[in-house]
Scaffold this motif. Structure first.
Motif, short mmCIF file in Angstrom:
data_model
loop_
_atom_site.label_atom_id
_atom_site.label_comp_id
_atom_site.label_asym_id
_atom_site.label_seq_id
_atom_site.Cartn_x
_atom_site.Cartn_y
_atom_site.Cartn_z
N GLU A 10 -46.08 1.48 -4.64
CA GLU A 10 -46.99 1.33 -5.77
C GLU A 10 -48.40 1.01 -5.29
N SER A 11 -48.86 1.70 -4.23
CA SER A 11 -50.18 1.44 -3.67
C SER A 11 -51.06 2.68 -3.80
N ILE A 12 -51.10 3.25 -4.99
CA ILE A 12 -51.89 4.45 -5.20
C ILE A 12 -53.37 4.18 -4.94
N TYR A 13 -53.84 2.97 -5.24
CA TYR A 13 -55.24 2.63 -4.99
C TYR A 13 -55.51 2.54 -3.50
N MET A 14 -54.55 2.10 -2.74
CA MET A 14 -54.68 2.08 -1.29
C MET A 14 -54.86 3.50 -0.77
N GLU A 15 -54.08 4.42 -1.28
CA GLU A 15 -54.17 5.83 -0.86
C GLU A 15 -55.57 6.37 -1.13
N GLU A 16 -56.13 6.05 -2.29
CA GLU A 16 -57.46 6.52 -2.62
C GLU A 16 -58.50 5.93 -1.67
N LEU A 17 -58.35 4.64 -1.34
CA LEU A 17 -59.30 4.01 -0.43
C LEU A 17 -59.23 4.63 0.96
N ILE A 18 -58.03 4.92 1.42
CA ILE A 18 -57.87 5.54 2.74
C ILE A 18 -58.61 6.88 2.79
N LYS A 19 -58.48 7.66 1.74
CA LYS A 19 -59.15 8.97 1.69
C LYS A 19 -60.66 8.81 1.71
N ILE A 20 -61.17 7.81 0.98
CA ILE A 20 -62.61 7.59 0.94
C ILE A 20 -63.15 7.17 2.30
N ILE A 21 -62.51 6.19 2.93
CA ILE A 21 -63.01 5.64 4.19
C ILE A 21 -62.82 6.63 5.34
N SER A 22 -61.71 7.33 5.37
CA SER A 22 -61.42 8.24 6.50
C SER A 22 -62.37 9.42 6.56
N LYS A 23 -63.04 9.75 5.47
CA LYS A 23 -64.02 10.85 5.49
C LYS A 23 -65.26 10.49 6.30
N ARG A 24 -65.51 9.18 6.43
CA ARG A 24 -66.74 8.73 7.09
C ARG A 24 -66.48 7.95 8.38
N PHE A 25 -65.34 7.24 8.45
CA PHE A 25 -65.09 6.38 9.60
C PHE A 25 -63.73 6.69 10.23
N LYS A 26 -63.64 6.46 11.53
CA LYS A 26 -62.40 6.73 12.27
C LYS A 26 -61.55 5.48 12.42
N ASP A 27 -62.19 4.37 12.77
CA ASP A 27 -61.46 3.13 13.05
C ASP A 27 -61.67 2.13 11.91
N PHE A 28 -60.61 1.84 11.16
CA PHE A 28 -60.71 0.91 10.05
C PHE A 28 -59.33 0.39 9.68
N ASP A 29 -59.31 -0.72 8.97
CA ASP A 29 -58.06 -1.20 8.37
C ASP A 29 -58.35 -1.70 6.96
N ILE A 30 -57.30 -1.69 6.14
CA ILE A 30 -57.42 -2.07 4.74
C ILE A 30 -56.28 -3.02 4.39
N TRP A 31 -56.63 -4.11 3.74
CA TRP A 31 -55.64 -5.07 3.24
C TRP A 31 -55.75 -5.08 1.73
N GLN A 32 -54.60 -4.98 1.06
CA GLN A 32 -54.60 -4.94 -0.40
C GLN A 32 -53.52 -5.87 -0.95
N GLU A 33 -53.91 -6.64 -1.97
CA GLU A 33 -52.98 -7.58 -2.60
C GLU A 33 -52.93 -7.32 -4.10
N LYS A 34 -51.71 -7.09 -4.59
CA LYS A 34 -51.48 -6.95 -6.03
C LYS A 34 -50.64 -8.13 -6.47
N LYS A 35 -51.13 -8.87 -7.47
CA LYS A 35 -50.45 -10.10 -7.88
C LYS A 35 -50.22 -10.08 -9.39
N THR A 36 -49.00 -10.46 -9.78
CA THR A 36 -48.65 -10.59 -11.20
C THR A 36 -48.05 -11.98 -11.42
#
Length: 247
Positions: A10-36
């Motif tokens: 359920e990390s569809i927003y993570m997938e979108e962020l990866i696509k955005i960042i990977s178009k411009r940068f090669k080395d990166f990491d993303i941390w995402q927290e979903k809380k209910t």
């Protein structure tokens, strides 16, 4: 990297962020927290249920010895603004040979946590704390239970490393807290206690009530002591509060 697998967590927003960042940068990491969070509060006979949800993402980018960073709250974001903020951060970063993307020891696609457990329902909370109505009369100096709070918190964390892949973790935390008023010979004292656990079944509200009540009656009708030097013993909670002041 298996981006299609992210949807399983359920990390569809993570997938979108990866696509955005990977178009411009090669080395990166993303941390995402979903809380209910589901919270049930009973006070003065009134019951209130709240549902709270949040989504937070943090992105680190490494480029030519510099490090950029951006934080995003919520599921709505502007692609250009993300890139502009990262560039702004990079431009003001000190160049250092230590600024390189770390490669974690995780397995790509690894999952940690319990997939089956769920947040307690309102009826489960009701059943758990309902026993207090039947036993509260047995505490002779208990004037009233001021407030009962029960909560369940579900947290899903997804981490992505552009060299290694991603991993996910999910965990649930439950809690019950009680505030009581004790009375004796015209003196009233308020005290509280709580318990946090992974499973609501392992929390005993009666024990929490007993602990709060015990603290309250211990300070009822207190009197000043004469000045002098004494050995003082603190319970664990009082000791922690005292050390917090010193710290």
């Amino acid at each position: 990297m298996r981006l299609q697998s992210l949807k399983l967590y359920e990390s569809i927003y993570m997938e979108e962020l990866i696509k955005i960042i990977s178009k411009r940068f090669k080395d990166f990491d993303i941390w995402q927290e979903k809380k209910t969070v589901r919270v049930l509060e009973v006070s003065e006979g009134n019951k209130k249920i709240d549902y709270i949800s949040s989504l937070n993402s943090a992105i680190r980018v490494f480029e030519e010895g510099k490090k950029g960073f951006v934080h995003i709250s919520g599921s709505s974001f502007d692609d250009d603004m993300i890139i502009e903020n990262i560039k702004f951060s990079l431009d003001r970063s000190f160049k250092d040979e230590a600024n390189v993307l770390p490669e974690p020891t995780m397995e790509d696609g690894g999952y940690y946590g319990d997939r089956e457990s769920t947040l307690p329902s309102a009826s489960e909370f009701d059943e758990k704390i309902g026993v207090l109505d039947h036993i509260s009369g047995s505490f002779k100096k208990l004037k009233k239970i001021e407030r009962i709070s029960a909560s369940g918190e579900e947290t899903e964390i997804t981490f992505y490393n552009s060299r290694k892949g991603f991993c996910s973790q999910r965990f649930i935390k439950t809690a019950i807290g009680i505030v009581v008023v004790a009375e004796n010979r015209g003196d009233e004292k308020i005290e509280w206690d709580y318990k946090v656990a992974e499973d609501l079944k392992s929390i005993d509200p009666v024990t929490i009530l007993e602990n709060a009540y015990g603290r309250a009656i211990n300070i009822l009708n207190g009197t000043p002591v004469q000045s002098g030097r004494y050995y003082i013993f603190f319970d664990s909670r009082s000791a922690a509060e005292f050390l917090e002041v010193l710290a």
